[in-house]
Design an enzyme around this catalytic site. Structure first.
Site, PDB file in Angstrom:
ATOM      1  N   ASN A 153     -44.518   2.063  35.076  1.00 55.14           N
ATOM      2  CA  ASN A 153     -43.889   3.342  34.027  1.00 55.14           C
ATOM      3  C   ASN A 153     -42.826   2.495  32.920  1.00 55.14           C
ATOM      4  OD1 ASN A 153     -42.230   5.210  33.220  1.00 55.14           O
ATOM      5  ND2 ASN A 153     -40.905   5.924  34.920  1.00 55.14           N
ATOM      6  N   TRP A 154     -43.531   2.489  32.214  1.00 57.02           N
ATOM      7  CA  TRP A 154     -42.672   0.994  31.534  1.00 57.02           C
ATOM      8  C   TRP A 154     -41.369   2.327  31.154  1.00 57.02           C
ATOM      9  CZ3 TRP A 154     -46.123  -0.925  27.143  1.00 57.02           C
ATOM     10  CH2 TRP A 154     -47.839  -2.281  28.142  1.00 57.02           C
ATOM     11  N   LYS A 155     -40.611   3.040  31.204  1.00 61.37           N
ATOM     12  CA  LYS A 155     -39.617   3.434  30.637  1.00 61.37           C
ATOM     13  C   LYS A 155     -40.050   3.526  28.963  1.00 61.37           C
ATOM     14  CE  LYS A 155     -37.781   3.919  35.063  1.00 61.37           C
ATOM     15  NZ  LYS A 155     -37.120   4.212  36.365  1.00 61.37           N
ATOM     16  N   HIS A 209     -39.491  13.280  35.933  1.00 63.13           N
ATOM     17  CA  HIS A 209     -39.380  11.545  36.415  1.00 63.13           C
ATOM     18  C   HIS A 209     -37.670  12.257  36.753  1.00 63.13           C
ATOM     19  CE1 HIS A 209     -37.286   8.094  36.590  1.00 63.13           C
ATOM     20  NE2 HIS A 209     -38.881   6.968  37.352  1.00 63.13           N
ATOM     21  N   GLU A 247     -34.855  10.112  36.003  1.00 63.37           N
ATOM     22  CA  GLU A 247     -34.511  10.671  34.521  1.00 63.37           C
ATOM     23  C   GLU A 247     -34.425  11.969  33.424  1.00 63.37           C
ATOM     24  OE1 GLU A 247     -36.389   6.297  33.838  1.00 63.37           O
ATOM     25  OE2 GLU A 247     -35.192   5.932  35.528  1.00 63.37           O
ATOM     26  N   GLU A 271     -39.245   9.092  44.665  1.00 62.96           N
ATOM     27  CA  GLU A 271     -38.763   8.075  44.568  1.00 62.96           C
ATOM     28  C   GLU A 271     -37.631   8.571  44.721  1.00 62.96           C
ATOM     29  OE1 GLU A 271     -40.532   5.977  40.890  1.00 62.96           O
ATOM     30  OE2 GLU A 271     -39.773   7.946  39.731  1.00 62.96           O
ATOM     31  N   GLY A 311     -33.626   1.181  40.219  1.00 64.10           N
ATOM     32  CA  GLY A 311     -33.602   0.372  39.362  1.00 64.10           C
ATOM     33  C   GLY A 311     -32.197  -0.306  39.959  1.00 64.10           C
ATOM     34  N   SER A 365     -37.511   0.431  42.551  1.00 64.53           N
ATOM     35  CA  SER A 365     -37.139  -0.728  43.810  1.00 64.53           C
ATOM     36  C   SER A 365     -37.809  -1.493  44.014  1.00 64.53           C
ATOM     37  CB  SER A 365     -35.586  -1.190  44.161  1.00 64.53           C
ATOM     38  OG  SER A 365     -34.687  -1.184  43.351  1.00 64.53           O
TER      39      SER A 365
HETATM   40  P1  13P Z   1     -37.740   0.518  39.120  1.00 65.02           P
HETATM   41  O1  13P Z   1     -38.716   0.090  39.745  1.00 65.02           O
HETATM   42  O2  13P Z   1     -36.820   0.090  37.895  1.00 65.02           O
HETATM   43  O3  13P Z   1     -36.109   1.090  40.765  1.00 65.02           O
HETATM   44  O4  13P Z   1     -38.029   2.017  38.744  1.00 65.02           O
HETATM   45  C1  13P Z   1     -39.046   3.324  39.468  1.00 65.02           C
HETATM   46  C2  13P Z   1     -39.228   4.435  39.069  1.00 65.02           C
HETATM   47  O5  13P Z   1     -37.993   5.199  38.205  1.00 65.02           O
HETATM   48  C3  13P Z   1     -40.806   4.686  38.476  1.00 65.02           C
HETATM   49  O6  13P Z   1     -40.346   5.559  38.170  1.00 65.02           O
END
Ligand code: 13P
Length: 248
Positions: free
Chosen positions: A10-12, A96, A98, A166, A172, A211
């Protein structure tokens, strides 16, 4: 038999057309042998076309990070699942944390988005997970159970739906639940899937995200009921992402 693992990046909200080309080229170079895991990258929407082009013949799939529930119409700034399919996507992430936080998406909204994905012949990666406050209050299993029940549509099957656990506090942050804690949640999700979908519940892929890095991937990916990972930060560099693919 355990389902084929899926490792999704997931590149966000990161990247440019140029960095997309470079990252796909680096992944292609890293992928010297076919992996046991299915591999997927989910760039931001404006980079999907560039990624689709660069991925031609690479054996890595393309996914998006969100879709709207409707197939079209007056929804400024939104993107329909049908448009993502047209661009060459085979997956879309929905719910997600976020998006649940930044855009107030409820389980009902997430469920409608997963239905939209299915309508467009995309697989939905449905995300759920508890906050730190909920974990501290010992509510983790109740929260993920409620999210699973509310976010998964009736028509979910192991072919069209992947569930990603998650924990919000692990995203993160460099912090992860320990292996026992991950196992307990994945076991709960598996049990609830079997309760609702019968034997098919055993075949849904359950990803862990939050993470995941090359140095903890082997320990996490070998856990029972962990069928791959949803990777954020570590998916932005081939030298971090590919060892995670290989850990599967
Ligand atoms: P990180 O791997 O940066 O913690 O992010 C996880 C995530 O939200 C993947 O969708």
């Amino acid at each position: 038999m355990a389902p084929r693992p899926l490792v999704a990046g997931n590149w966000k909200m990161n990247g440019s057309r140029q960095s997309t080309r470079a990252l796909v080229a680096a992944l292609k170079e890293a992928a010297t042998q076919p992996s046991r895991a299915e591999v997927l990258i989910c760039p931001p929407t404006p980079l999907l076309a560039e990624a689709a082009d660069a991925l031609e013949g690479v054996g890595i799939e393309l996914g998006a990070q969100d879709c709207h529930a409707a197939a079209g119409g007056a929804h400024t700034g939104d993107v329909a699942a049908e448009m993502l399919a047209d661009l060459g996507c085979s997956y879309v992430i929905v719910g997600h944390s976020e998006r649940r936080t930044d855009h107030g998406e409820s389980d009902t909204v997430v469920r409608a988005k997963a239905e939209a994905a299915h309508r467009a012949d995309l697989s939905a990666i449905v995300c759920l997970g508890e906050t730190e406050v909920e974990r501290d209050a010992d509510e983790t299993l109740a929260v993920v159970g409620r999210q699973l029940a509310g976010s998964l549509p009736e028509g979910a099957t192991p072919e069209n739906t992947v569930v990603a656990y998650e924990p919000v506090w692990a995203i993160g942050t460099g912090r992860t639940p320990n292996e026992g804690e991950i196992s307990v949640v994945h076991r709960e999700l598996r049990d609830r899937l079997v309760e609702r979908f019968g034997d098919a519940g055993r075949d849904f892929r359950l990803l862990y995200g939050g993470s995941v890095k090359p140095d903890n991937a082997v320990a996490i990916m070998k856990l029972r009921n962990v069928d791959g990972g949803l990777i954020g930060g570590a998916s932005l560099k081939a030298e971090d992402f590919w060892p995670i693919v290989e850990a599967c």
